[in-house]
Design a protein around this motif. Structure first.
Motif, PDB file in Angstrom:
ATOM      1  N   CYS A  14       0.857  -1.186   0.000  1.00 44.27           N
ATOM      2  CA  CYS A  14       0.000   0.000   0.000  1.00 44.27           C
ATOM      3  C   CYS A  14       0.894   1.237   0.000  1.00 44.27           C
ATOM      4  O   CYS A  14       2.112   1.140   0.147  1.00 44.27           O
ATOM      5  CB  CYS A  14      -0.930   0.003   1.211  1.00 44.27           C
ATOM      6  N   CYS A  15       0.275   2.394  -0.156  1.00 44.99           N
ATOM      7  CA  CYS A  15       1.029   3.650  -0.249  1.00 44.99           C
ATOM      8  C   CYS A  15       1.833   3.905   1.028  1.00 44.99           C
ATOM      9  O   CYS A  15       1.269   3.899   2.128  1.00 44.99           O
ATOM     10  CB  CYS A  15       0.058   4.795  -0.487  1.00 44.99           C
ATOM     11  N   PRO A  16       3.140   4.134   0.906  1.00 43.32           N
ATOM     12  CA  PRO A  16       3.960   4.382   2.099  1.00 43.32           C
ATOM     13  C   PRO A  16       3.602   5.682   2.826  1.00 43.32           C
ATOM     14  O   PRO A  16       3.950   5.856   3.979  1.00 43.32           O
ATOM     15  CB  PRO A  16       5.390   4.473   1.541  1.00 43.32           C
ATOM     16  N   LEU A  17       2.870   6.577   2.142  1.00 43.94           N
ATOM     17  CA  LEU A  17       2.525   7.847   2.785  1.00 43.94           C
ATOM     18  C   LEU A  17       1.146   7.792   3.442  1.00 43.94           C
ATOM     19  O   LEU A  17       1.002   8.076   4.621  1.00 43.94           O
ATOM     20  CB  LEU A  17       2.585   8.990   1.762  1.00 43.94           C
ATOM     21  N   CYS A  18       0.117   7.385   2.675  1.00 40.91           N
ATOM     22  CA  CYS A  18      -1.256   7.457   3.206  1.00 40.91           C
ATOM     23  C   CYS A  18      -1.829   6.084   3.534  1.00 40.91           C
ATOM     24  O   CYS A  18      -2.901   6.002   4.134  1.00 40.91           O
ATOM     25  CB  CYS A  18      -2.164   8.190   2.216  1.00 40.91           C
ATOM     26  N   GLY A  19      -1.165   5.010   3.132  1.00 41.14           N
ATOM     27  CA  GLY A  19      -1.670   3.663   3.412  1.00 41.14           C
ATOM     28  C   GLY A  19      -2.739   3.205   2.435  1.00 41.14           C
ATOM     29  O   GLY A  19      -3.242   2.086   2.541  1.00 41.14           O
ATOM     30  N   ARG A  37       1.454   5.207  -8.858  1.00 42.29           N
ATOM     31  CA  ARG A  37       1.086   6.533  -8.354  1.00 42.29           C
ATOM     32  C   ARG A  37      -0.180   6.370  -7.528  1.00 42.29           C
ATOM     33  O   ARG A  37      -1.208   5.894  -8.026  1.00 42.29           O
ATOM     34  CB  ARG A  37       0.844   7.517  -9.498  1.00 42.29           C
ATOM     35  N   CYS A  38      -0.096   6.745  -6.262  1.00 40.75           N
ATOM     36  CA  CYS A  38      -1.233   6.660  -5.347  1.00 40.75           C
ATOM     37  C   CYS A  38      -2.202   7.812  -5.624  1.00 40.75           C
ATOM     38  O   CYS A  38      -1.802   8.867  -6.135  1.00 40.75           O
ATOM     39  CB  CYS A  38      -0.728   6.727  -3.914  1.00 40.75           C
ATOM     40  N   ALA A  39      -3.462   7.622  -5.241  1.00 40.74           N
ATOM     41  CA  ALA A  39      -4.444   8.699  -5.380  1.00 40.74           C
ATOM     42  C   ALA A  39      -4.018   9.953  -4.605  1.00 40.74           C
ATOM     43  O   ALA A  39      -4.415  11.060  -4.949  1.00 40.74           O
ATOM     44  CB  ALA A  39      -5.808   8.224  -4.889  1.00 40.74           C
ATOM     45  N   CYS A  40      -3.182   9.782  -3.565  1.00 41.28           N
ATOM     46  CA  CYS A  40      -2.723  10.939  -2.776  1.00 41.28           C
ATOM     47  C   CYS A  40      -1.640  11.736  -3.500  1.00 41.28           C
ATOM     48  O   CYS A  40      -1.268  12.810  -3.054  1.00 41.28           O
ATOM     49  CB  CYS A  40      -2.224  10.494  -1.399  1.00 41.28           C
ATOM     50  N   GLY A  41      -1.108  11.175  -4.598  1.00 42.77           N
ATOM     51  CA  GLY A  41      -0.089  11.900  -5.369  1.00 42.77           C
ATOM     52  C   GLY A  41       1.306  11.337  -5.228  1.00 42.77           C
ATOM     53  O   GLY A  41       2.210  11.721  -5.975  1.00 42.77           O
TER      54      GLY A  41
HETATM   55 ZN   LIG Z   1      -0.999   7.643  -0.857  1.00 47.18          ZN
END
Ligand SMILES: [Zn+2]
Length: 297
Positions: A14-19, A37-41
């Motif tokens: 999963c995204c390392p920033l937002c999960g 590329r995560c939805a968070c950017g």
């Molecule tokens: Zn993210």
């Protein structure tokens, strides 16, 4: 040794920033490694080192890469000067400066020479031993370390692309600052830059299992705004750096554009170019201001 031995890699679930798991494949870095590329950017590599692979890589890094090439070391020294001068414009005299990922303390040396009080954090024990000859240095992962003191500036120079928990690094940095303290993010590849869009997996700073994540300026600004900081300075070093050769770099970019236009693969690696690397200064607002930023968000 192969740079990314499969037995030393694991999937990034999963995204390392937002999960989050809402993500798209942007391109394949190599046959078994996608850049997502995560939805968070956030951009990130779909594979990263296992803890064992991570330790092996970083314990080797200082000797193999950081000091192995004298010309590269000289170019880095010139970049240190430019990047130090940029932050000095924002620093009060006698500031307490913490360099996260300080290597042998070479960047800190320039701040010490200006009368600032220097501290370091370093993951590599070998590099930390060198830096400790000059400055107090803690060894380990920054978010897990205990500091007895606060700081006026926390520096992330070419570091944030390597960390597995970026949110913890941001939060730790801001927690160590007093009001008006600074976070300095520099030598940070920009995933929004022209060369990343053009060269993709051949962009020199494309995410890999080692430098696993990639930021954009708006993403970093959003994350630090959430922590009560505002963007206080921004520049993009290219011309005047020891890496820039504008006629050659423009020709390399032109060849890549032609290849794309003709439907051919881009060959070689992206050159140094305008916009590749970000330098951002964030300033921690006094508490009342910080609350206002969060309410507006
Ligand atoms: Zn993210």
């Amino acid at each position: 040794m192969e740079r990314f031995p499969p037995e030393l890699l694991q999937e990034v679930p999963c995204c390392p920033l937002c999960g989050g798991t809402d993500r798209q494949v942007v391109y394949a870095h190599s046959p078994c490694i996608d850049v997502l590329r995560c939805a968070c950017g956030l951009h990130y590599s779909g594979m990263r080192f296992t803890p064992e692979g991570h330790d092996a890589y970083w314990q080797r890094y200082y000797a193999d890469e950081h000091v192995a090439d004298p010309e590269a070391a000289e170019r880095r020294r010139l970049m240190y000067r430019m990047e130090c001068d940029h932050l000095l414009r924002h620093l009060d005299p006698g500031a307490r400066v913490l360099d996260v990922g300080c290597a042998d303390g070479g960047f800190l040396d320039l701040f010490a020479a200006e009368g600032h009080v220097c501290f370091g954090v370093e993951f590599s024990r070998e590099a930390a031993a060198k830096a400790k000859e000059k400055y107090p240095v803690l060894v380990g992962e920054f978010p897990d370390l205990d500091f007895k003191e606060g700081f006026d500036a926390v520096i992330f120079r070419g570091v944030l692309q390597y960390v597995s928990r970026p949110g913890a690094y941001f939060g730790k940095a801001v927690s160590l600052l007093g009001d008006e303290g600074l976070v300095y993010v520099t030598s940070q590849p920009d995933m929004d830059c022209f060369c990343h869009g053009l060269f993709r997996n051949r962009f020199r700073f494309s995410p890999t299992p080692c430098d696993v994540i990639g930021f954009t300026a708006p993403l970093l600004e959003r994350e630090f705004s959430r922590l009560g900081c505002r963007l206080a300075g921004e520049t993009r070093f290219y011309e005047g750096t020891p890496y820039a050769d504008p006629p050659k770099d423009v020709a390399t970019v032109m060849a890549a554009l032609t290849a794309r236009a003709e439907g051919r693969d881009v060959e070689g690696t992206s050159p140094a170019f305008w916009g590749n690397m970000m330098t951002l200064v964030f300033r921690k607002c006094p508490k009342a201001c910080g609350r206002r930023i969060r309410e507006d968000a």
